[in-house]
Each structure stands twice: as C-alpha cells, then as structure tokens.
Design a protein around this motif. Structure first.
Motif, mmCIF file in Angstrom:
data_model
loop_
_atom_site.group_PDB
_atom_site.id
_atom_site.type_symbol
_atom_site.label_atom_id
_atom_site.label_comp_id
_atom_site.label_asym_id
_atom_site.label_seq_id
_atom_site.Cartn_x
_atom_site.Cartn_y
_atom_site.Cartn_z
ATOM 1 N N THR A 299 0.398 -1.500 -0.285
ATOM 2 C CA THR A 299 0.045 -0.222 -0.356
ATOM 3 C C THR A 299 0.994 1.076 0.212
ATOM 4 N N THR A 300 0.289 2.783 -0.920
ATOM 5 C CA THR A 300 1.398 3.455 -1.498
ATOM 6 C C THR A 300 0.836 4.620 -0.097
ATOM 7 N N ALA A 301 1.417 5.293 0.210
ATOM 8 C CA ALA A 301 1.175 6.284 1.237
ATOM 9 C C ALA A 301 2.067 7.359 0.583
ATOM 10 N N THR A 302 1.161 8.903 0.131
ATOM 11 C CA THR A 302 1.249 9.379 -0.199
ATOM 12 C C THR A 302 1.726 11.321 0.532
ATOM 13 N N ILE A 303 2.430 11.736 1.418
ATOM 14 C CA ILE A 303 2.520 12.188 2.017
ATOM 15 C C ILE A 303 3.405 13.857 1.908
ATOM 16 N N LEU A 304 3.032 14.620 1.677
ATOM 17 C CA LEU A 304 3.439 16.636 0.962
ATOM 18 C C LEU A 304 3.637 16.984 2.194
ATOM 19 N N ILE A 305 5.475 16.962 1.333
ATOM 20 C CA ILE A 305 6.073 18.028 2.889
ATOM 21 C C ILE A 305 6.222 19.672 1.907
ATOM 22 N N THR A 306 6.302 20.380 2.704
ATOM 23 C CA THR A 306 5.888 22.369 2.436
ATOM 24 C C THR A 306 7.806 22.568 2.357
ATOM 25 N N THR A 307 8.460 22.848 2.200
ATOM 26 C CA THR A 307 9.603 23.280 2.529
ATOM 27 C C THR A 307 9.219 24.947 2.255
ATOM 28 N N THR A 308 10.376 26.301 3.206
ATOM 29 C CA THR A 308 10.073 27.398 3.080
ATOM 30 C C THR A 308 11.459 27.843 2.043
ATOM 31 N N LEU A 309 11.409 28.592 1.014
ATOM 32 C CA LEU A 309 12.361 29.238 0.839
ATOM 33 C C LEU A 309 12.624 30.503 1.246
ATOM 34 N N THR A 310 13.208 31.546 1.220
ATOM 35 C CA THR A 310 13.333 32.902 1.795
ATOM 36 C C THR A 310 14.088 33.759 0.924
ATOM 37 N N GLN A 311 14.057 34.788 0.201
ATOM 38 C CA GLN A 311 14.753 35.511 -1.073
ATOM 39 C C GLN A 311 14.284 36.756 -0.457
ATOM 40 N N THR A 312 14.954 37.667 -0.579
ATOM 41 C CA THR A 312 15.699 38.765 -0.163
ATOM 42 C C THR A 312 15.617 39.559 -1.466
ATOM 43 N N VAL A 313 14.387 40.831 -1.228
ATOM 44 C CA VAL A 313 15.217 41.201 -3.141
ATOM 45 C C VAL A 313 15.168 42.527 -2.757
ATOM 46 N N THR A 314 16.488 43.820 -2.807
ATOM 47 C CA THR A 314 16.755 44.958 -3.413
ATOM 48 C C THR A 314 16.015 45.631 -3.710
ATOM 49 N N PRO A 315 15.894 46.570 -3.374
ATOM 50 C CA PRO A 315 14.894 48.016 -4.376
ATOM 51 C C PRO A 315 15.404 48.733 -5.444
ATOM 52 N N ALA A 316 15.430 48.811 -6.560
ATOM 53 C CA ALA A 316 16.324 50.315 -7.272
ATOM 54 C C ALA A 316 16.503 51.505 -5.971
ATOM 55 N N PRO A 317 17.287 52.267 -6.075
ATOM 56 C CA PRO A 317 17.403 53.212 -5.582
ATOM 57 C C PRO A 317 16.757 54.498 -6.091
ATOM 58 N N ILE A 318 16.955 55.139 -4.747
ATOM 59 C CA ILE A 318 15.341 56.491 -5.015
ATOM 60 C C ILE A 318 16.472 57.638 -5.153
#
Length: 382
Positions: A299-318
């Motif tokens: 019997t096959t049991a499928t489990i969904l695992i969520t991973t967190t990826l954090t991105q840092t965005v540098t905005p254009a200068p003002i």
C-alpha cells in the motif's frame, strides 16, 4: 511319520549331504542371513513362520539354536500345502532371548516317498527394551501482512522580504519614499489522516481430535532362495541322535563350538539397533507454534511536505534632487502572510481473529484376532 527310526540316522548324521531334495523351506518373518529386533519387555513366546514347497504330506520338527549352540525344541509344522504360512512356537519368551546369532533347524522325513530334509536358517537378534520416541507436532499459522511504502512529495513555499531602498541625491527633486513593512508570517498546523491500515491480529487455538484406527499388518516377502542345508546335529526332539554320553561330550561339544564359530562368520554381526516406537504427544501445550508470514501487495502512502525558501529583494535606489529636502518616508504595512502546514498521520485498525488449527492424533488399537492373524503370517503390526 512313517519309518522314523530307520531314517533318523540318515538325517542326523548326514545333514550336510542331503540327497536330491525337492522339498524346500523358506523363512518368512525371520529369514536366512537377516537381522531383527526383539522387545525384551514382551512376555510373548518366540515364534517363527515358514513356507514349504514341493514336499510330501508330513510334519517338520523345528529346533531353535541359541548363540551358544544350545538347542530348544519348538512346535511342529505341516509341510503341505505349498506356499502356506506355517507358525512354530518355541517354549521361550522374548524376554528370555539374548542378542547374538540364532538359528532354526527344520528336519523332516518328508513322507514315505520323499527324500528327508534338514534345513537351517541363520539370523541375528538384537534384544532390548522397546524404546519410545515422542513426536511433538508443529502448528503453523499463516498471517498476511500488507507492507506500507511512503512516498514524499515536496512543495516549495517562497517568502519574499524587501529591503529598505537606498538614497541617491539628485538636485531639485523632492522624493517621498514609501517603505513597505511585511509582518512575520503566521503558520498554522492542521492534522489529517492519510489512510487507515486495517490489521488482523491472530490468536492460535489448537483443537486436538483423537481418532482410533485398527493396526495394520505388514507381511514379509519370501526370499527367492530357500533355506540352506543344516550344519548341526540335533540333540532335542524325536530327531535327536541316540549318542552315548562319551560321544556326546567328545563329539557334539566340538561340533557345537565349530557350528557357533562358522555361523558367526556367516552372519558377520548384523544385529540392528532397537527400533523406537513413535507416539504423538497428546498435550497440545507442548506443541511448537510457528507463524508463517505471507506478504500482500504494498500500500502506497503519499505525504506532502512543504519547505520554506526565503528570498531577499533589493529595490532600485531612490533618486533625490540636490538642494531639496527629502520628506520622511511613508510607511505602508503589507498584509500578514499566512501558511498552513498539514501533518498526515496513518491510523491503524486492529481486528482480532481466532485461528483454530485442528490436528488429528491417531491411536492404534490391536484386536486379538488381528494380532493372531498377523503373527501367523509372519508379519509386523504397525
């Protein structure tokens, strides 16, 4: 038997050169050159079965010779009809037997017209208590198991964080920068049942059933060759030679010693070990239980695992124009990000099932009529 006295000398003194014998004897339960076990705990008389062929209507005298050469007269047997079992009983119980080489000597006038016969049947006996071997059954219960295969699927949850913008000074321009504040993400956890495994727990119960059967008789197969001629002078029964005391001491004692030696060389110590009597242990608590596992499809049991990826965005200068004042930045609060993490569990449902194993214990009963008929046929009860 006719003319017994006149013919006894020919039989007793010339047993090594019996003339033109067409009347022959065969051993059935004890055969020439064989080895056999006898139960020393039995009080039954020692018996042996013979068959005859080509003989006249007459009686045979039977003599049992022990390992030391001493002779014992046994009951007479008929020579006819051909190929018929003839039982001779000796006045010695099986408990009185001893291990070693034994012989049966068969002597007869073979009627009025037939040639006299003198045959000898040599065999070995192993005498001892009938040993008992207890058979303990093994009960096997088969349990079917369903293996579980876990398959993990990974989903990526990306969180974007924006840094405050950098400031570049440019003339004549006033900039009102906007700063966006993103609150920390709120994570909630929910638990769900991925699947339920239905398992069966077995309890083993042995149900003994006793059955009684009547003993069977295994009859021997007659040897292809008849008994060889006798090599010893009889000293008991009607066929005993009328020897003087001096001749008996001087001649027969020497003949007896020679006979014992030659017989030992012929048989070469073939006595078997005692044969155990096998019985079944009726106490089921002593029985061995073995669990045999049979594997079903996985019997096959499928489990969904969520991973967190954090991105840092540098905005254009003002860009700020030179010579002017930069206004305080306007702060804007972004919506609070949320994440739901689902945890899966595998539930089990156990059902107890009683497994009954029926085992038949067979006990053998031996009616007197069956035992008597088997003994007369030279057979073995089992």
């Amino acid at each position: 038997m006719t003319s017994l006295v006149s013919r006894i000398g020919l039989i007793a003194l010339s047993v090594r050169t019996v003339l033109a014998q067409t009347c022959v004897s065969y051993g059935m339960d004890f055969q020439n050159g064989g080895s056999y076990f006898q139960n020393s705990l039995s009080n039954d008389n020692f018996t042996f079965v013979s068959q005859f062929g080509g003989c006249q209507a007459d009686t045979a005298y039977n003599i049992l010779v022990d390992p030391t050469g001493e002779q014992t007269e046994c009951s007479e047997t008929n020579l006819t009809p051909d190929d018929t079992n003839m039982l001779s009983t000796c006045p010695i119980e099986k408990s009185q037997l001893s291990s070693g080489d034994w012989s049966v000597v068969i002597i007869s006038n073979n009627g009025d017209s037939g040639n006299p016969i003198a045959y000898e049947r040599d065999f070995s006996l192993s005498v001892g208590p009938q040993s008992t071997s207890t058979y303990t059954p093994t009960v096997t219960a088969t349990v079917v198991t369903t293996p579980l295969v876990n398959v993990t699927t990974t989903a990526t949850d990306t969180t974007t964080s924006t840094l405050p913008p950098s400031t570049v000074t440019s003339p004549k321009t006033t900039v009102m920068p906007t700063v966006t504040i993103t609150p920390s993400r709120v994570t909630s956890t929910s638990t769900k049942t991925l699947l339920t495994l239905k398992l069966t727990k077995y309890t083993l119960e042995v149900v003994p059933v006793t059955m009684t059967k009547t003993a069977s008789c295994k009859t021997p197969t007659r040897q292809s060759r008849h008994d060889p001629s006798a090599t010893i002078t009889p000293t008991v029964g009607p066929m005993a030679v009328k020897l003087s005391a001096k001749y008996r001491r001087g001649h027969y004692d020497g003949e007896k010693a020679k006979f014992v030696k030659e017989r030992r060389a012929r048989l070469q110590g073939r006595a078997p070990d005692p044969q155990p009597l096998v019985i079944t242990d009726a106490n089921t608590a002593d029985w061995t239980t073995v669990t045999s596992t049979s594997t079903a499809a996985a019997t096959t049991a499928t489990i969904l695992i969520t991973t967190t990826l954090t991105q840092t965005v540098t905005p254009a200068p003002i860009t700020v124009l030179s010579g002017t004042t930069v206004a305080p930045p306007v702060t804007v609060t972004a919506p609070t990000p949320t994440r739901t993490v689902t945890r899966y569990i595998i539930a089990t449902s156990i059902t107890t099932k009683a497994f009954k194993y029926t085992y038949t214990i067979t006990s053998t009963t031996t009616p007197t009529a069956v035992a008597t008929a088997c003994k007369k046929a030279g057979g073995i009860l089992y």
